[in-house]
Write a protein that holds these residues in place. Structure first.
Motif, PDB file in Angstrom:
ATOM      1  N   MET A 292      12.709   5.276   0.337  1.00 56.92           N
ATOM      2  CA  MET A 292      13.347   4.264  -0.343  1.00 56.92           C
ATOM      3  C   MET A 292      14.734   4.113   0.563  1.00 56.92           C
ATOM      4  N   ASP A 293      15.339   5.060   0.895  1.00 53.60           N
ATOM      5  CA  ASP A 293      16.626   4.969   1.932  1.00 53.60           C
ATOM      6  C   ASP A 293      16.014   4.592   3.143  1.00 53.60           C
TER       7      ASP A 293
ATOM      8  N   THR B 256      17.300   3.043  -6.148  1.00 52.67           N
ATOM      9  CA  THR B 256      16.451   3.955  -5.488  1.00 52.67           C
ATOM     10  C   THR B 256      16.311   5.280  -6.008  1.00 52.67           C
TER      11      THR B 256
ATOM     12  N   ARG C  97      22.508  -0.142  -4.756  1.00 52.26           N
ATOM     13  CA  ARG C  97      21.111   0.505  -4.159  1.00 52.26           C
ATOM     14  C   ARG C  97      21.081   1.862  -4.456  1.00 52.26           C
TER      15      ARG C  97
ATOM     16  N   LYS D  88      12.498   9.197  -2.192  1.00 51.83           N
ATOM     17  CA  LYS D  88      14.039   8.904  -2.073  1.00 51.83           C
ATOM     18  C   LYS D  88      14.243   8.708  -0.825  1.00 51.83           C
TER      19      LYS D  88
END
Length: 159
Positions: A95-96, A58, A54, A92
């Motif tokens: 995406m997280d 990402t 992951r 980021k």
């Protein structure tokens, strides 16, 4: 003679470099964190592998997007650097939020932890005493400006 070529505008090459760099950095950081989690029995190998994948993905997307945006703006090196940081951080973060990390396994029953409920004999903590108010000032007020002005105009003064 060396033939100079112009960069292709529709090419994916300007994005691949930053994306690959982001994948390496993100994957390496996640792997280092995962090794520590496995050694401390904080996470299983499967959870660590999922988190590494992951983080790698990402971070690659964030760095690639930031590289594409900063490269397309044609601004100076300082502003390009600031653009890279701002865009990569935003992407980021997004995406997280979309792909949260794998949850750590529940603590094993042999590990001791603090009680979850207060026992019946336990008392509530005592309240702290109230603070006293500050003493009022004892200075006396003088005549107001309006009163002094009126006395000067009329000529009435106290003597």
């Amino acid at each position: 003679m060396i033939k100079q070529t112009k960069p292709q505008t529709g090419s994916a090459l300007p994005v691949l470099g930053p994306a690959l760099f982001g994948a390496v950095v993100g994957g390496t950081a996640a792997a280092a964190k995962g090794i520590r989690q496995i050694r401390n029995n904080e996470a299983s190998k499967n959870e660590v592998i999922k988190n590494i994948a992951r983080e790698t993905g990402t971070t690659a997307v964030a760095a690639g997007t930031a590289g594409a945006v900063a490269g397309s703006l044609k601004i100076g090196p300082v502003l390009s650097g600031l653009t890279l940081v701002a865009v990569a951080t935003g992407v980021k973060y997004a995406m997280d939020s979309m792909f949260p990390p794998a949850k750590a396994a529940a603590a094993s029953p042999d590990k001791k932890h603090a009680p979850l409920v207060m026992s019946e004999g336990a008392t509530k903590p005592a309240k702290s005493p109230r603070k006293k108010a500050a003493p009022k000032s004892t200075t006396q007020k003088t005549k107001s400006t309006e009163t002094k002005t009126a006395e000067v105009k009329t000529g009435d003064t106290e003597e």
